[in-house]
Design a protein around this motif. Structure first.
Motif, PDB file in Angstrom:
ATOM      1  N   ALA A 249      -7.697   2.351   2.904  1.00  9.14           N
ATOM      2  CA  ALA A 249      -6.996   2.335   4.194  1.00  9.14           C
ATOM      3  C   ALA A 249      -7.539   3.420   5.109  1.00  9.14           C
ATOM      4  O   ALA A 249      -7.726   3.191   6.309  1.00  9.14           O
ATOM      5  CB  ALA A 249      -5.501   2.526   3.969  1.00  9.14           C
TER       6      ALA A 249
ATOM      7  N   ALA B  47       2.336   1.557  13.105  1.00 10.00           N
ATOM      8  CA  ALA B  47       1.034   0.919  13.292  1.00 10.00           C
ATOM      9  C   ALA B  47       0.954   0.246  14.639  1.00 10.00           C
ATOM     10  O   ALA B  47      -0.066   0.327  15.299  1.00 10.00           O
ATOM     11  CB  ALA B  47       0.785  -0.089  12.182  1.00 10.00           C
ATOM     12  N   PHE B  48       2.037  -0.415  15.057  1.00 10.12           N
ATOM     13  CA  PHE B  48       1.818  -1.104  16.324  1.00 10.12           C
ATOM     14  C   PHE B  48       2.481  -0.421  17.504  1.00 10.12           C
ATOM     15  O   PHE B  48       2.227  -0.804  18.638  1.00 10.12           O
ATOM     16  CB  PHE B  48       2.228  -2.580  16.218  1.00 10.12           C
ATOM     17  CG  PHE B  48       3.657  -2.846  16.462  1.00 10.12           C
ATOM     18  CD1 PHE B  48       4.070  -3.406  17.645  1.00 10.12           C
ATOM     19  CD2 PHE B  48       4.582  -2.558  15.495  1.00 10.12           C
ATOM     20  CE1 PHE B  48       5.386  -3.660  17.859  1.00 10.12           C
ATOM     21  CE2 PHE B  48       5.901  -2.815  15.718  1.00 10.12           C
ATOM     22  CZ  PHE B  48       6.296  -3.360  16.896  1.00 10.12           C
TER      23      PHE B  48
ATOM     24  N   PHE C  32      14.717  -6.442   9.707  1.00 15.82           N
ATOM     25  CA  PHE C  32      14.197  -6.411   8.342  1.00 15.82           C
ATOM     26  C   PHE C  32      14.709  -5.180   7.586  1.00 15.82           C
ATOM     27  O   PHE C  32      14.897  -5.246   6.368  1.00 15.82           O
ATOM     28  CB  PHE C  32      12.673  -6.435   8.399  1.00 15.82           C
ATOM     29  CG  PHE C  32      12.014  -6.728   7.091  1.00 15.82           C
ATOM     30  CD1 PHE C  32      12.400  -7.810   6.338  1.00 15.82           C
ATOM     31  CD2 PHE C  32      11.000  -5.928   6.621  1.00 15.82           C
ATOM     32  CE1 PHE C  32      11.797  -8.077   5.132  1.00 15.82           C
ATOM     33  CE2 PHE C  32      10.392  -6.188   5.433  1.00 15.82           C
ATOM     34  CZ  PHE C  32      10.794  -7.260   4.683  1.00 15.82           C
TER      35      PHE C  32
ATOM     36  N   ILE D 256       7.245   1.654   4.021  1.00 16.96           N
ATOM     37  CA  ILE D 256       6.527   0.484   4.513  1.00 16.96           C
ATOM     38  C   ILE D 256       6.947   0.131   5.934  1.00 16.96           C
ATOM     39  O   ILE D 256       6.109  -0.085   6.812  1.00 16.96           O
ATOM     40  CB  ILE D 256       6.753  -0.693   3.557  1.00 16.96           C
ATOM     41  CG1 ILE D 256       6.135  -0.389   2.201  1.00 16.96           C
ATOM     42  CG2 ILE D 256       6.176  -1.956   4.129  1.00 16.96           C
ATOM     43  CD1 ILE D 256       6.306  -1.459   1.203  1.00 16.96           C
TER      44      ILE D 256
ATOM     45  N   SER E 185      -0.521   2.023  18.421  1.00 16.05           N
ATOM     46  CA  SER E 185      -1.821   1.423  18.687  1.00 16.05           C
ATOM     47  C   SER E 185      -1.971   1.019  20.139  1.00 16.05           C
ATOM     48  O   SER E 185      -2.831   0.246  20.481  1.00 16.05           O
ATOM     49  CB  SER E 185      -2.024   0.201  17.795  1.00 16.05           C
ATOM     50  OG  SER E 185      -1.061  -0.759  18.109  1.00 16.05           O
TER      51      SER E 185
ATOM     52  N   SER F  14      -9.411   2.582   8.735  1.00 16.01           N
ATOM     53  CA  SER F  14      -8.764   2.925   9.993  1.00 16.01           C
ATOM     54  C   SER F  14      -9.389   4.135  10.661  1.00 16.01           C
ATOM     55  O   SER F  14      -8.813   4.672  11.583  1.00 16.01           O
ATOM     56  CB  SER F  14      -7.279   3.185   9.748  1.00 16.01           C
ATOM     57  OG  SER F  14      -7.148   4.283   8.887  1.00 16.01           O
TER      58      SER F  14
ATOM     59  N   ILE G  49      10.839   3.788  -0.718  1.00 12.86           N
ATOM     60  CA  ILE G  49       9.483   3.301  -0.465  1.00 12.86           C
ATOM     61  C   ILE G  49       9.473   2.215   0.605  1.00 12.86           C
ATOM     62  O   ILE G  49       8.705   2.276   1.555  1.00 12.86           O
ATOM     63  CB  ILE G  49       8.840   2.805  -1.767  1.00 12.86           C
ATOM     64  CG1 ILE G  49       8.629   3.986  -2.698  1.00 12.86           C
ATOM     65  CG2 ILE G  49       7.515   2.150  -1.471  1.00 12.86           C
ATOM     66  CD1 ILE G  49       7.894   3.648  -3.924  1.00 12.86           C
ATOM     67  N   TYR G  50      10.354   1.218   0.481  1.00 13.04           N
ATOM     68  CA  TYR G  50      10.314   0.123   1.448  1.00 13.04           C
ATOM     69  C   TYR G  50      10.794   0.584   2.802  1.00 13.04           C
ATOM     70  O   TYR G  50      10.085   0.467   3.806  1.00 13.04           O
ATOM     71  CB  TYR G  50      11.176  -1.044   0.966  1.00 13.04           C
ATOM     72  CG  TYR G  50      10.364  -2.185   0.435  1.00 13.04           C
ATOM     73  CD1 TYR G  50       9.653  -2.978   1.301  1.00 13.04           C
ATOM     74  CD2 TYR G  50      10.307  -2.467  -0.909  1.00 13.04           C
ATOM     75  CE1 TYR G  50       8.890  -4.004   0.841  1.00 13.04           C
ATOM     76  CE2 TYR G  50       9.540  -3.497  -1.390  1.00 13.04           C
ATOM     77  CZ  TYR G  50       8.835  -4.264  -0.516  1.00 13.04           C
ATOM     78  OH  TYR G  50       8.086  -5.276  -0.971  1.00 13.04           O
TER      79      TYR G  50
ATOM     80  N   ILE H 139      11.549  -6.578  13.209  1.00 13.45           N
ATOM     81  CA  ILE H 139      11.265  -5.495  12.259  1.00 13.45           C
ATOM     82  C   ILE H 139      12.534  -4.688  11.986  1.00 13.45           C
ATOM     83  O   ILE H 139      12.847  -4.365  10.837  1.00 13.45           O
ATOM     84  CB  ILE H 139      10.145  -4.592  12.790  1.00 13.45           C
ATOM     85  CG1 ILE H 139       8.825  -5.332  12.745  1.00 13.45           C
ATOM     86  CG2 ILE H 139      10.029  -3.334  11.956  1.00 13.45           C
ATOM     87  CD1 ILE H 139       7.692  -4.557  13.320  1.00 13.45           C
TER      88      ILE H 139
ATOM     89  N   ALA I 262      -6.352   2.217  -2.812  1.00  8.67           N
ATOM     90  CA  ALA I 262      -5.785   1.708  -1.563  1.00  8.67           C
ATOM     91  C   ALA I 262      -5.745   2.800  -0.513  1.00  8.67           C
ATOM     92  O   ALA I 262      -6.018   2.550   0.671  1.00  8.67           O
ATOM     93  CB  ALA I 262      -4.388   1.159  -1.817  1.00  8.67           C
TER      94      ALA I 262
ATOM     95  N   LEU J 279       5.789   2.547   8.405  1.00  9.63           N
ATOM     96  CA  LEU J 279       4.343   2.352   8.574  1.00  9.63           C
ATOM     97  C   LEU J 279       4.066   1.204   9.530  1.00  9.63           C
ATOM     98  O   LEU J 279       3.242   1.311  10.445  1.00  9.63           O
ATOM     99  CB  LEU J 279       3.724   2.071   7.210  1.00  9.63           C
ATOM    100  CG  LEU J 279       2.205   2.039   7.160  1.00  9.63           C
ATOM    101  CD1 LEU J 279       1.667   3.419   7.400  1.00  9.63           C
ATOM    102  CD2 LEU J 279       1.758   1.534   5.817  1.00  9.63           C
ATOM    103  N   ILE J 280       4.794   0.081   9.356  1.00  8.27           N
ATOM    104  CA  ILE J 280       4.585  -1.071  10.244  1.00  8.27           C
ATOM    105  C   ILE J 280       4.934  -0.700  11.682  1.00  8.27           C
ATOM    106  O   ILE J 280       4.186  -0.987  12.625  1.00  8.27           O
ATOM    107  CB  ILE J 280       5.429  -2.272   9.761  1.00  8.27           C
ATOM    108  CG1 ILE J 280       4.925  -2.775   8.424  1.00  8.27           C
ATOM    109  CG2 ILE J 280       5.369  -3.400  10.766  1.00  8.27           C
ATOM    110  CD1 ILE J 280       5.737  -3.891   7.868  1.00  8.27           C
TER     111      ILE J 280
END
Lengths: 101, 182
Positions: B172, B73-74, B35, B66, B77, B176, B61-62, B32, B168, B69-70
């Protein structure tokens, strides 16, 4: 100036790396990253061709729309992935084969 | 070979190399973060294609949205998700990677063949747009054109995408939430 073919080649290679990730990975988040790579390859093509459309400016405009769509997709996909993990305790798409547990 | 071309080759090399690393590494967190570099290099490529506003949007934005956010998220979690992922990656070290690699390589050959055959620099409409001065000059300021176009010619897709973005958001949030019966 940089020729259009160079942009197309870069974006083709990026697209194929994304395709490889989608087919070979056993982890939903990595598959999501592969999808993002493919989307970015498409956006690169849109922007490269948009250089020759100054007055309507279609390429850059739809590149912006594609970026926003990617953001919406990622938010929903991550929420789904987290829910799937809560249900099945795995996020390997190959192991999620029941509609109802 | 001028400076723009040199920058193009450097940027595309960084983008492709980090994308290969993202695809090849076993460590999810590392892929990640790699990326990030791919996306920054792609923003540089957009600048070289004379789309500076798209490049800034890409970063905001990316990279800012994004990817964070990724990561959230993990990382938020819980530890079980991370452990499950590590376990899965140890199990699948090199099973069944060959067909995927073959598929991607053959598809790449087809695409490259097609790109060379098309010869995009000599397309009919590209030549016509250069003749009629419809191509973007190097010193153009396109942001104003984008703003005007968004409110006139591209108003319908703009509205459609705003409705979709709201759907969206609601979807979402619904997916969630913590309660039962999702």
């Amino acid at each position: 100036m940089i020729s259009l073919t160079d942009f197309l080649i870069v974006s083709a290679v990026l697209f194929c790396i994304g395709l490889y990730m989608i087919v070979s990975k056993h982890n939903a988040i990595q598959i999501l990253i592969g999808i993002e790579l493919m989307l970015n390859a498409a956006i690169l093509n849109l922007v490269a061709f948009g250089k020759y459309d100054r007055f309507n400016n279609g390429g850059q405009m739809f590149a912006l729309f594609a970026i926003v769509l990617a953001a919406a997709t990622t938010a929903v996909a991550l929420a789904i992935i987290l829910n799937v993990y809560k249900q099945y305790k795995t996020i390997d798409p190959g192991k999620i084969d029941k509609l109802k547990d | 070979m001028n400076l723009a071309q040199m920058l193009f080759y450097v940027m595309s090399f960084i983008a492709l190399a980090s994308a290969v690393f993202v695809a090849a590494t076993k460590n999810l967190v590392r892929s990640i973060f790699m990326f990030f570099i791919t996306l920054f290099a792609l923003a540089g490529l957009y600048v070289l294609a004379l789309a500076d506003f798209v490049a800034v949007t890409q970063i905001v934005i990316y990279v800012g949205g994004i990817l964070v956010l990724i990561l959230f998220a993990f990382m938020l979690s819980g530890r079980e998700t991370l452990n499950a992922m590590a376990l899965q990656q140890k199990q699948f070290i090199s099973i069944g990677k060959l067909p995927a690699f073959l598929l991607a390589a053959l598809f790449l050959i087809v695409l490259l063949n097609m790109i060379i055959k098309v010869d995009a620099n000599n397309l009919e409409w590209v030549k016509k747009s250069i003749e009629s001065k419809n191509d973007i000059p190097v010193n153009a300021a396109m942001t104003e054109d984008i703003g005007v176009g968004l409110m006139t010619r591209y108003l319908l897709p703009f509205e459609a995408i705003s409705i979709l973005l709201m759907l969206a958001l609601v979807g979402a949030a619904h997916l969630s939430r913590k309660g039962r019966g999702a």
